[in-house]
Design a protein around this motif. Structure first.
Motif, PDB file in Angstrom:
ATOM      1  N   PRO A 286       0.912  -1.342  -0.002  1.00  0.00           N
ATOM      2  CA  PRO A 286       0.075   0.029  -0.182  1.00  0.00           C
ATOM      3  C   PRO A 286       0.848   1.213  -0.155  1.00  0.00           C
ATOM      4  N   ASP A 287       0.420   2.151  -0.802  1.00  0.00           N
ATOM      5  CA  ASP A 287       1.176   3.380  -0.803  1.00  0.00           C
ATOM      6  C   ASP A 287       0.127   4.593  -0.231  1.00  0.00           C
ATOM      7  N   GLY A 288       0.351   5.021   0.832  1.00  0.00           N
ATOM      8  CA  GLY A 288      -0.824   5.959   1.412  1.00  0.00           C
ATOM      9  C   GLY A 288      -0.796   7.352   0.806  1.00  0.00           C
ATOM     10  N   ARG A 289       0.392   7.790   0.014  1.00  0.00           N
ATOM     11  CA  ARG A 289       0.583   9.339  -0.146  1.00  0.00           C
ATOM     12  C   ARG A 289      -0.733   9.975  -0.742  1.00  0.00           C
ATOM     13  N   ALA A 290      -1.155   9.573  -1.607  1.00  0.00           N
ATOM     14  CA  ALA A 290      -2.158  10.309  -2.560  1.00  0.00           C
ATOM     15  C   ALA A 290      -3.292  10.380  -1.701  1.00  0.00           C
ATOM     16  N   ALA A 291      -3.876   9.298  -0.869  1.00  0.00           N
ATOM     17  CA  ALA A 291      -4.911   9.516  -0.062  1.00  0.00           C
ATOM     18  C   ALA A 291      -4.452  10.633   1.452  1.00  0.00           C
TER      19      ALA A 291
END
Length: 355
Positions: A59-64
């Motif tokens: 998971p890459d949470g940067r955009a959210a």
């Protein structure tokens, strides 16, 4: 308002509304869980489903995270994504160094449970029915270095003025405000989310209630960069799943905010309809905590525990109130539903009370 002795428990802090509709309660009409009915909407389900093609990647949470920050007009350093608000309570309890935590009750019991599990001795400030369960900031002990309060408060449905809640802030104190139901309040009036002028403020938000995502687990923390960094260090790696991140980004986007605002208006109208119907039982001893501002209503009536069991037999699950510090067996919490469901419930309540 009064305080309870340090270390007092006396309530089942781990009991939550979902227990009412598990197993033999699964076929009941659910008035016990405060998740909006008929959710998540189709467009959100489709958006989440589209993220499943990316499950092989971490998971890459940067955009959210950036989307949540933009929604509240904050830098990303002030945002932490969590696996629901419940994880945030655990992080606060385990990561922050506090001497005297105070929880303002009646309210959601998970914050106190998390603090106790982390080894803290917890003081309680109990708001009184006679005061409409409203906050008097002066009653909170001055030396409390962590204060937890819900707004609007579960289960009382009281919406405290933001000015009163902000008065709890002190230098050297962390003020945790649980705003899990604030997006169900029209225009989110009295919200503190997005404020940076209140010292030690930490706001917790949930996306599971309005959007029907309790099974996905997604929420977030808003706070000072130092506090957010401290909480983040206590998280495991990749704490929020890819589908949950996709949901977060969608729910705080333009379409999500517009739909949430529309839903808040409908909830307010449906709640007013429910409250008006409940008032008709006043002659039989039923009392409604008013004004109610959340997607649920708190009532007291003689023999509430017996009434709750008879309602189950009639096909309706309601939330028992005796697990909340400051309440007892005569208290019940009712989720706001559509008018057709409310009419059927009120008819069942009439039959139960007549019996």
């Amino acid at each position: 308002m009064r305080t309870e002795p340090r270390g007092a428990v006396g309530h089942d802090l781990r009991h939550h509304g979902d227990a009412e509709v598990r197993d033999d309660g699964s076929a009941l009409v659910d008035l016990a869980v405060n998740v909006r009915a008929d959710t998540p909407p189709a467009w959100l389900r489709e958006h989440i489903a589209a993220s499943l093609t990316s499950l092989a990647a971490y998971p890459d949470g940067r955009a959210a995270r950036a989307a949540v920050a933009a929604r509240h007009g904050l830098p990303v350093e002030r945002v932490l994504l969590t696996a629901g608000a419940a994880e945030a309570f655990v992080l606060v309890a385990r990561a922050l160094k506090v001497r005297r935590p105070v929880v303002v009750h009646p309210q959601f019991t998970e914050p106190e449970a998390a603090l106790r599990d982390a080894g803290h001795t917890v003081d309680r400030v109990l708001l009184r029915e006679a005061d409409g369960f409203r906050l008097d900031p002066a009653v909170v002990p001055e030396d409390a270095d962590l204060v937890v309060i819900g707004n609007p408060t579960n289960p009382t449905s009281v919406l405290h003025p933001a000015t009163d809640v902000a008065r709890l802030a002190r230098p050297g104190r962390t003020l945790v405000v649980d705003e899990a139901f604030m997006d169900a309040v029209p225009e989110e009036r009295e919200a503190l989310a997005g404020r940076t002028d209140v010292p030690g403020l930490v706001v917790l938000r949930s996306l599971t209630k309005t959007w029907g995502l309790a099974g996905l687990r997604i929420g977030y923390v808003l706070g000072g960069p130092e506090t957010v960094a401290e909480l983040e260090r206590a998280q495991p790696l990749w704490p929020v799943s890819t589908p949950a991140l996709a949901a977060a980004e969608a729910c705080v986007g333009a379409r999500g905010l517009a739909e949430a605002a529309d839903a808040a208006g409908r909830v307010a109208a449906d709640r007013a309809y429910l409250v008006a119907g409940l008032r008709e039982f006043g002659a039989r001893g039923l009392w409604v905590a008013e004004p109610a501002e959340g997607p649920f209503v708190l009532v007291r009536l003689p023999g509430g525990a017996v009434v709750r069991e008879r309602l189950r037999a009639a096909g309706y699950a309601v939330r028992r109130g005796d697990t909340f510090p400051g309440l007892g067996e005569d208290w019940l919490r009712l989720a706001v539903r559509d008018r057709r469901t409310t009419d059927a419930f009120l008819a069942a309540l009439d039959r139960v009370l007549a019996a």
